[in-house]
Each structure stands twice: as C-alpha cells, then as structure tokens.
Design a protein around this motif. Structure first.
Motif, PDB file in Angstrom:
ATOM      1  N   VAL A 121       0.835  -1.205   0.000  1.00  0.00           N
ATOM      2  CA  VAL A 121       0.000   0.000   0.000  1.00  0.00           C
ATOM      3  C   VAL A 121       0.872   1.258   0.000  1.00  0.00           C
ATOM      4  O   VAL A 121       0.611   2.204  -0.746  1.00  0.00           O
ATOM      5  N   ILE A 122       1.913   1.267   0.845  1.00  0.00           N
ATOM      6  CA  ILE A 122       2.807   2.438   0.919  1.00  0.00           C
ATOM      7  C   ILE A 122       3.429   2.726  -0.443  1.00  0.00           C
ATOM      8  O   ILE A 122       3.451   3.867  -0.911  1.00  0.00           O
ATOM      9  N   ILE A 123       3.928   1.686  -1.099  1.00  0.00           N
ATOM     10  CA  ILE A 123       4.590   1.874  -2.388  1.00  0.00           C
ATOM     11  C   ILE A 123       3.596   2.292  -3.458  1.00  0.00           C
ATOM     12  O   ILE A 123       3.823   3.255  -4.218  1.00  0.00           O
ATOM     13  N   GLY A 124       2.473   1.590  -3.525  1.00  0.00           N
ATOM     14  CA  GLY A 124       1.480   1.882  -4.561  1.00  0.00           C
ATOM     15  C   GLY A 124       0.912   3.288  -4.449  1.00  0.00           C
ATOM     16  O   GLY A 124       0.895   4.045  -5.428  1.00  0.00           O
ATOM     17  N   SER A 125       0.450   3.646  -3.249  1.00  0.00           N
ATOM     18  CA  SER A 125      -0.147   4.971  -3.070  1.00  0.00           C
ATOM     19  C   SER A 125       0.908   6.070  -3.162  1.00  0.00           C
ATOM     20  O   SER A 125       0.642   7.154  -3.702  1.00  0.00           O
ATOM     21  N   GLY A 132       2.205   9.655 -10.392  1.00  0.00           N
ATOM     22  CA  GLY A 132       0.973   9.382 -11.112  1.00  0.00           C
ATOM     23  C   GLY A 132       0.868   7.963 -11.639  1.00  0.00           C
ATOM     24  O   GLY A 132       0.015   7.670 -12.480  1.00  0.00           O
ATOM     25  N   TRP A 133       1.710   7.052 -11.145  1.00  0.00           N
ATOM     26  CA  TRP A 133       1.681   5.663 -11.602  1.00  0.00           C
ATOM     27  C   TRP A 133       0.471   4.930 -11.030  1.00  0.00           C
ATOM     28  O   TRP A 133       0.012   5.216  -9.921  1.00  0.00           O
ATOM     29  N   ASN A 134      -0.021   3.977 -11.790  1.00  0.00           N
ATOM     30  CA  ASN A 134      -1.179   3.200 -11.365  1.00  0.00           C
ATOM     31  C   ASN A 134      -0.821   2.347 -10.151  1.00  0.00           C
ATOM     32  O   ASN A 134       0.100   1.525 -10.200  1.00  0.00           O
ATOM     33  N   ALA A 135      -1.536   2.535  -9.037  1.00  0.00           N
ATOM     34  CA  ALA A 135      -1.197   1.872  -7.779  1.00  0.00           C
ATOM     35  C   ALA A 135      -1.348   0.359  -7.865  1.00  0.00           C
ATOM     36  O   ALA A 135      -0.559  -0.387  -7.266  1.00  0.00           O
ATOM     37  N   VAL A 136      -2.341  -0.101  -8.616  1.00  0.00           N
ATOM     38  CA  VAL A 136      -2.555  -1.549  -8.729  1.00  0.00           C
ATOM     39  C   VAL A 136      -1.416  -2.204  -9.507  1.00  0.00           C
ATOM     40  O   VAL A 136      -0.870  -3.240  -9.089  1.00  0.00           O
ATOM     41  N   VAL A 137      -1.025  -1.595 -10.615  1.00  0.00           N
ATOM     42  CA  VAL A 137       0.073  -2.131 -11.418  1.00  0.00           C
ATOM     43  C   VAL A 137       1.369  -2.128 -10.607  1.00  0.00           C
ATOM     44  O   VAL A 137       2.126  -3.106 -10.617  1.00  0.00           O
ATOM     45  N   VAL A 341      -3.287  -4.580  -2.940  1.00  0.00           N
ATOM     46  CA  VAL A 341      -3.739  -3.738  -4.053  1.00  0.00           C
ATOM     47  C   VAL A 341      -5.205  -3.348  -3.903  1.00  0.00           C
ATOM     48  O   VAL A 341      -5.677  -2.439  -4.583  1.00  0.00           O
ATOM     49  N   GLY A 342      -5.913  -4.022  -2.994  1.00  0.00           N
ATOM     50  CA  GLY A 342      -7.312  -3.685  -2.770  1.00  0.00           C
ATOM     51  C   GLY A 342      -7.518  -2.563  -1.776  1.00  0.00           C
ATOM     52  O   GLY A 342      -8.635  -2.074  -1.602  1.00  0.00           O
ATOM     53  N   LEU A 343      -6.443  -2.130  -1.107  1.00  0.00           N
ATOM     54  CA  LEU A 343      -6.540  -1.048  -0.136  1.00  0.00           C
ATOM     55  C   LEU A 343      -6.026   0.242  -0.747  1.00  0.00           C
ATOM     56  O   LEU A 343      -5.046   0.251  -1.486  1.00  0.00           O
ATOM     57  N   SER A 344      -6.680   1.346  -0.418  1.00  0.00           N
ATOM     58  CA  SER A 344      -6.272   2.637  -0.976  1.00  0.00           C
ATOM     59  C   SER A 344      -5.259   3.355  -0.104  1.00  0.00           C
ATOM     60  O   SER A 344      -4.613   4.300  -0.544  1.00  0.00           O
ATOM     61  N   ASP A 345      -5.124   2.925   1.157  1.00  0.00           N
ATOM     62  CA  ASP A 345      -4.122   3.526   2.038  1.00  0.00           C
ATOM     63  C   ASP A 345      -3.700   2.491   3.073  1.00  0.00           C
ATOM     64  O   ASP A 345      -4.256   1.404   3.121  1.00  0.00           O
ATOM     65  N   ALA A 346      -2.690   2.840   3.865  1.00  0.00           N
ATOM     66  CA  ALA A 346      -2.231   1.939   4.918  1.00  0.00           C
ATOM     67  C   ALA A 346      -3.276   1.973   6.019  1.00  0.00           C
ATOM     68  O   ALA A 346      -3.193   2.705   6.992  1.00  0.00           O
ATOM     69  N   SER A 347      -4.303   1.185   5.851  1.00  0.00           N
ATOM     70  CA  SER A 347      -5.506   1.281   6.667  1.00  0.00           C
ATOM     71  C   SER A 347      -5.240   1.046   8.139  1.00  0.00           C
ATOM     72  O   SER A 347      -4.312   0.344   8.541  1.00  0.00           O
ATOM     73  N   GLU A 348      -6.091   1.667   8.932  1.00  0.00           N
ATOM     74  CA  GLU A 348      -6.005   1.523  10.388  1.00  0.00           C
ATOM     75  C   GLU A 348      -6.188   0.068  10.794  1.00  0.00           C
ATOM     76  O   GLU A 348      -5.566  -0.408  11.755  1.00  0.00           O
TER      77      GLU A 348
END
Length: 476
Positions: A121-125, A132-137, A341-348
C-alpha cells in the motif's frame, strides 16, 4: 558469499544446515540489518512523535531510546541461527512442543503477511501520488519482484541488501547533510518546538521499541548459514549496531519532515526534501527507498514461508525440498498482493493487526530467549526438533502456560484504538505498555516452570542428536 550457479535457487527450507554448507561472515550481519531498516517505513515512525505532542528533539530522544530497547531482544536471537543452523521458529519447538509451536506461529506468520500488505500500500499509493503511476500495477509489480527474490532465497537476499547499501547510502548522506546545512527550507512553522508530553513520550518509545521487537522471529533465518563457531558476542553486537543505527538516523529525519515540512507521508516527504537539495534527488531517493522496501518484502516472504512450512510440518510432515519452499512463498504472495492492491491507504485495520501481533510476539520472544540463554544455555537436541516423537514432545506445557499467562497479563495494559483499551491503558491516557508486560511476565514464569525439566534425559538426547548430525554431515 555470493550465490553461485550451482546454488542459484536455495534448496533448503526448514531443515538443518550442515557444517559443510555454512558460509558468510558475521560482519555482514550488521549492514544487512542496517539496510533492512533503512527504508521509508522506518522514517515514518518519526512522523508519529509530533502527532502526540512531542517536539523534534523529544521525538528523536523517545524514538532512539525505544529502538535501542527493542533491538536488544531482536539481536540476541541472532546467535541462535549460527549455533543451531535452524530457522527461528523451528527452534521454538523446544519451548512449545512439536505441535504446540503452532500457537506462537500465528503471530509470526500474520506479522510477515501484514507487513507486506502495508508495504504494498505504501509503495502503490506513494508512487501514484508522486509520479501518477497506477497503484494496482505498481503493487503487482513490486510483489512479483519480492516473490522472486524470496524464491531465490537466503544468499540472494543478503546480496540484494549488500548492493542496495552501496547504491543508496551516499544519496541519503547528501539529503541529511542538506537538511543540516539548511538547504531544505521549512514550509511550515515549526510545530511542537520545545514541547514535551509524558504520554506522548511513552507512546513514541513504545512504538519505536515495538518496531524492532517484531523483527525477532526473523533474525535466525538469516544467520543460520554462518559457521557454528561464530562468536555469540560478535554476532549480537553486529546485529544490534546495524538494526539500531538506521532507525536512529531516520526517525529524527522523519520528525524533521513532520515538524518543518508538515509531511504526513514518508515517501512524499523524502521526495519534497530531496528536490530542495538538488533537482532529481527526491525522485532518486524515492525509487531507492522503494527498492529497499521491495527487498524487505522479500525478507518478509522468506521468513513467512518458513513459518508457514513449519506450521504445516507440525501437523503433517513435509519433505525438505525446494519445491515446498517455492509453493509456500507463492501462496503467501497471492494473499498479500490481493489484499494490498485492494486497499487505498495503509488502513487503520492493518496497522491495528500489526499491533495485536506484537502482543502475541512479545511473550514468545521472552520465553524463547530465557530458554536459550538461561534454561538450556544454547544446548539442544537438533535432530529431535525435527522429530514429532523427539525429547521435546508434541506439546510443551511450560512454554504454552508461560505464553498464555503473558498474553492475559498484557490485556489490562493494551490499547488498540477501536478494538481494545485495558483499564491501565485507559488510566494512562491510551499509553500501551502491553508489550513490556508481555516480555517480563512470561520470562519470569517460564524460568520458574523450567526447574522441572529432566536434564539427564535431554543430555542423552543431545548426545544422540550430535551423532546423527555428524553422520549426516559426513555423508555429504
């Protein structure tokens, strides 16, 4: 020792490493663990202090003190790998039993997977926000690289960190000198200047201490190929200095980013500060930080595999083959990649899961270290650790009792926002002292319970085990 063509992919999994295959130098343990902590995740710890009312100075003091405390427990595990030639959690069968080890294995396995979820999540977001890279990819790509690194195994992980320290260290020095020299200009008014909070100090100390305590289940996995006669003092010092030095550098730097740049994200702070020193440094440091995170994900995958295979083997004996190791790593990779890849941030939720796993790991490390240094004093029947009918039994009641009591003792001191807040933690304003209770209580209890161990029976088993291992080593 660099990998050779004949050992391109490591063959071993949870089995004993014979003397003829031991290699490496104890001096490389320090740089290995230095680089394992020299990453954005570590710098992010420094962002926490200002949020709990601490100044840059007090965040640094609390963070460094906590790191030094937590690293003590981590470093003392390192000597076990060289002495026994076994993965960390296999050795725990001596305290918990051949099948009883499944209990602490839950904490170690979930911790490895949870760290990789957070890293994904940290790297992707982070890269999406900066480039501007796609977080899932990005998440899938970094998971693939980490998986391949873990599959290639022990020597390649050591080599990756060795290369990364030479590539990245000079640029981090440039960034740090730039900050100290005033080349990075504050963009917000200094927050928490001169501020001190007793509660905040304890929170910061606990978070920092916990960070390296969670490394305890890893350490022997990466020292088990060292020669058996490696000096325990040298290996403990090497790991301690390496694992403590990089957080002692990055936590204050992270606190500076928080108080002077208003940074709320480690990668964004690195990028912004680096570009003020000279154009392009921010992007370069971001990429290098990501590469170290990916290598650390390989570390998590490798040790997670050893925990998973140990757990399955405790119920149904598995062959000690390369294919078993590869399949286990691939299975773990699917889990952390899909969730990450299903999380948008480093969730609580994930961060809370890591804290709960710490509650499970603190009593384990206490029991394990007391057994190794004070009860059995590094003498084990290694062959029996791989035998369900060995001298340590299937269920180690002493270890399990001490472990269970340790967890119960933690509950009044535990605090996980929205999950649990014990009465003592509530009285202290949410300060979580559970890990420290989880270290002290089971250590004392296990020491008392271990007075009933049949030393004569174990000494006979050790003699038989040494004969068996000598025969195996001589046949190679």
């Amino acid at each position: 020792m660099p990998p050779t063509s004949s050992t391109l992919v490591e063959a071993r999994s949870l089995d004993w490493v014979p003397t003829s295959e031991r290699h490496g130098r104890v001096g490389m343990q320090g740089p290995f663990w230095f680089m394992g902590n020299f990453q954005p995740f570590t710098l992010a710890i420094g962002l926490i202090g200002p949020t709990v009312g601490l100044s840059l100075l007090w965040t640094s003091i609390a963070g460094i003190a906590g790191i030094l405390f937590g690293t003590l427990f981590m470093a003392f595990h390192a000597t076990q790998g060289a002495r026994l030639g076994l993965p960390q959690m296999i050795q725990s069968r001596a305290q918990f039993g051949y099948r009883g080890v499944l209990v602490p294995l839950v904490g170690s396995l979930v911790t490895f997977v949870a760290f990789n979820i957070v890293d994904t999540v940290i790297i992707g977001s982070g890269l999406q926000g900066i480039f501007g890279w796609n977080a899932v990819v990005v998440g899938i790509a970094v998971s693939v690289v980490a998986t391949v690194l873990a599959i290639f195994g022990h020597d390649w992980l050591h080599l990756a960190f060795k290369v990364l320290i030479w590539i990245s260290l000079p640029f981090w020095v440039v960034l740090t000198v730039g900050v100290l020299a005033g080349a990075v200009h504050p963009t917000v008014t200094a927050t928490g200047s001169g501020g001190f909070s007793g509660t905040g100090f304890l929170v910061m100390f606990t978070v920092a201490a916990s960070y390296n305590i969670t490394y305890a289940p890893y350490v022997s996995d990466y020292s088990r190929y060292l020669p058996e006669d490696t000096s325990p003092v040298r290996i403990v010092l090497s790991v301690f200095v390496g694992a403590a030095a990089s957080p002692a550098w990055l936590i204050p730097l992270g606190a500076w980013f928080a108080t002077r740049l208003g940074a709320e994200d480690a990668l964004a702070g690195i990028h912004a500060a680096g570009d003020q020193v000279f154009g392009g440094l921010g992007a370069l440091l971001t990429v290098l930080g990501v590469l170290v995170l990916v290598a650390t994900m390989g570390l998590n995958a490798y040790s997670g595999m050893l925990s998973l295979v140990t757990g399955i083997d405790s119920v149904r004996t598995l062959p000690r083959t390369r294919s078993v190791r590869v399949v286990a790593i691939l299975a773990l990779a699917v889990v952390w990649t899909v969730v990450g890849v299903g999380l948008s941030d480093a969730s609580e939720a994930v961060n809370n899961a890591l804290l709960i796993m710490l509650y499970l790991l603190a009593p384990w490390t206490a029991v394990n270290l007391v057994d190794y240094f004070f009860v059995r004093r590094s003498h084990y029947a290694i062959a029996d650790l791989l035998d369900p009918d060995g001298v340590y039994g299937r269920w180690g009641r002493r270890g399990l009792i001490a472990y269970g009591v340790g967890i119960l003792a933690e509950l009044p001191f535990a605090h996980v926002e929205g999950v649990i807040s014990g009465p003592v933690a509530g009285a202290l304003g949410g300060v979580d002292l559970a890990p420290f209770v989880g270290l002290a209580v089971p250590a004392v209890l296990y020491l008392v319970l271990s007075r009933s161990i049949d030393d004569r029976r174990e000494r006979a088993a050790i003699t038989r085990s040494e004969q068996t291992l000598d025969e195996l080593d001589g046949a190679r």
